[in-house]
Design a protein around this motif. Structure first.
Motif, PDB file in Angstrom:
ATOM      1  N   THR A   1      37.640  51.309  42.915  1.00  0.00           N
ATOM      2  CA  THR A   1      36.512  50.399  43.148  1.00  0.00           C
ATOM      3  C   THR A   1      36.425  49.310  42.092  1.00  0.00           C
ATOM      4  O   THR A   1      35.948  48.216  42.383  1.00  0.00           O
ATOM      5  N   ASN A   2      36.875  49.566  40.876  1.00  0.00           N
ATOM      6  CA  ASN A   2      36.795  48.551  39.815  1.00  0.00           C
ATOM      7  C   ASN A   2      37.757  47.401  40.063  1.00  0.00           C
ATOM      8  O   ASN A   2      37.432  46.249  39.814  1.00  0.00           O
ATOM      9  N   ASN A   3      38.956  47.693  40.531  1.00  0.00           N
ATOM     10  CA  ASN A   3      39.982  46.667  40.713  1.00  0.00           C
ATOM     11  C   ASN A   3      40.259  46.351  42.185  1.00  0.00           C
ATOM     12  O   ASN A   3      41.179  45.595  42.478  1.00  0.00           O
ATOM     13  N   THR A   4      39.504  46.917  43.094  1.00  0.00           N
ATOM     14  CA  THR A   4      39.619  46.693  44.535  1.00  0.00           C
ATOM     15  C   THR A   4      41.057  46.864  45.019  1.00  0.00           C
ATOM     16  O   THR A   4      41.718  45.922  45.451  1.00  0.00           O
ATOM     17  N   GLY A   5      41.539  48.077  44.916  1.00  0.00           N
ATOM     18  CA  GLY A   5      42.875  48.394  45.384  1.00  0.00           C
ATOM     19  C   GLY A   5      42.935  49.818  45.887  1.00  0.00           C
ATOM     20  O   GLY A   5      41.983  50.596  45.746  1.00  0.00           O
ATOM     21  N   ASN A   6      44.063  50.187  46.488  1.00  0.00           N
ATOM     22  CA  ASN A   6      44.219  51.547  46.974  1.00  0.00           C
ATOM     23  C   ASN A   6      45.682  51.964  46.897  1.00  0.00           C
ATOM     24  O   ASN A   6      46.583  51.135  46.784  1.00  0.00           O
ATOM     25  N   LEU A   7      45.879  53.258  46.951  1.00  0.00           N
ATOM     26  CA  LEU A   7      47.200  53.866  46.861  1.00  0.00           C
ATOM     27  C   LEU A   7      47.260  54.992  47.880  1.00  0.00           C
ATOM     28  O   LEU A   7      46.401  55.874  47.899  1.00  0.00           O
TER      29      LEU A   7
ATOM     30  N   PRO B   1      44.885  38.950  43.281  1.00  0.00           N
ATOM     31  CA  PRO B   1      46.168  38.247  43.293  1.00  0.00           C
ATOM     32  C   PRO B   1      46.857  38.183  41.932  1.00  0.00           C
ATOM     33  O   PRO B   1      48.068  38.012  41.860  1.00  0.00           O
ATOM     34  N   SER B   2      46.115  38.301  40.841  1.00  0.00           N
ATOM     35  CA  SER B   2      46.742  38.241  39.510  1.00  0.00           C
ATOM     36  C   SER B   2      47.057  39.649  39.023  1.00  0.00           C
ATOM     37  O   SER B   2      46.269  40.571  39.213  1.00  0.00           O
ATOM     38  N   PRO B   3      48.217  39.854  38.392  1.00  0.00           N
ATOM     39  CA  PRO B   3      48.632  41.198  37.958  1.00  0.00           C
ATOM     40  C   PRO B   3      47.950  41.642  36.664  1.00  0.00           C
ATOM     41  O   PRO B   3      48.540  41.641  35.600  1.00  0.00           O
ATOM     42  N   VAL B   4      46.683  42.025  36.753  1.00  0.00           N
ATOM     43  CA  VAL B   4      45.939  42.434  35.567  1.00  0.00           C
ATOM     44  C   VAL B   4      45.756  43.953  35.478  1.00  0.00           C
ATOM     45  O   VAL B   4      45.436  44.465  34.421  1.00  0.00           O
ATOM     46  N   ASP B   5      45.945  44.660  36.563  1.00  0.00           N
ATOM     47  CA  ASP B   5      45.813  46.111  36.547  1.00  0.00           C
ATOM     48  C   ASP B   5      47.037  46.742  37.208  1.00  0.00           C
ATOM     49  O   ASP B   5      47.927  46.052  37.687  1.00  0.00           O
ATOM     50  N   PHE B   6      47.092  48.053  37.208  1.00  0.00           N
ATOM     51  CA  PHE B   6      48.256  48.779  37.732  1.00  0.00           C
ATOM     52  C   PHE B   6      48.494  48.493  39.206  1.00  0.00           C
ATOM     53  O   PHE B   6      49.619  48.203  39.622  1.00  0.00           O
ATOM     54  N   LEU B   7      47.447  48.555  40.023  1.00  0.00           N
ATOM     55  CA  LEU B   7      47.614  48.384  41.462  1.00  0.00           C
ATOM     56  C   LEU B   7      48.032  46.959  41.830  1.00  0.00           C
ATOM     57  O   LEU B   7      48.915  46.770  42.663  1.00  0.00           O
TER      58      LEU B   7
END
Length: 81
Positions: A25-31, A58-64
């Motif tokens: 939820t913090n970085n709006t992504g899923n795995l 769109p910017s690579p700031v977190d793992f996902l």
């Protein structure tokens, strides 16, 4: 969220499936991680796995968001002596 199932058929072959889903939820992504196992004989195991990573950032700031284009497909064969 995770799920696991194991099934045996009439010839004692074993089928197993595993599905895992992680939502950040913090970085709006899923795995999404899936694994399928088939044991056609008592000593052989065949594995098929898929990992899918997605992110709205769109910017690579977190793992996902950094690895979202690195989806993978795994195929394996194991034999125990």
């Amino acid at each position: 969220m995770a799920g696991f199932s194991s099934i045996r058929d009439q010839w004692s072959r074993r089928f197993q499936a595993s599905i895992k889903f992680i939502f950040d939820t913090n970085n709006t992504g899923n795995l999404l991680m899936t694994d399928f196992f088939l044991s056609p004989f008592s000593r052989f195991v065949v594995n098929l796995g898929v990992d899918i990573i997605g992110s709205d950032n769109p910017s690579p700031v977190d793992f996902l968001s950094r690895y979202q284009r690195n989806d993978r497909l795994r195929i394996g064969l194991a034999y125990s002596f």
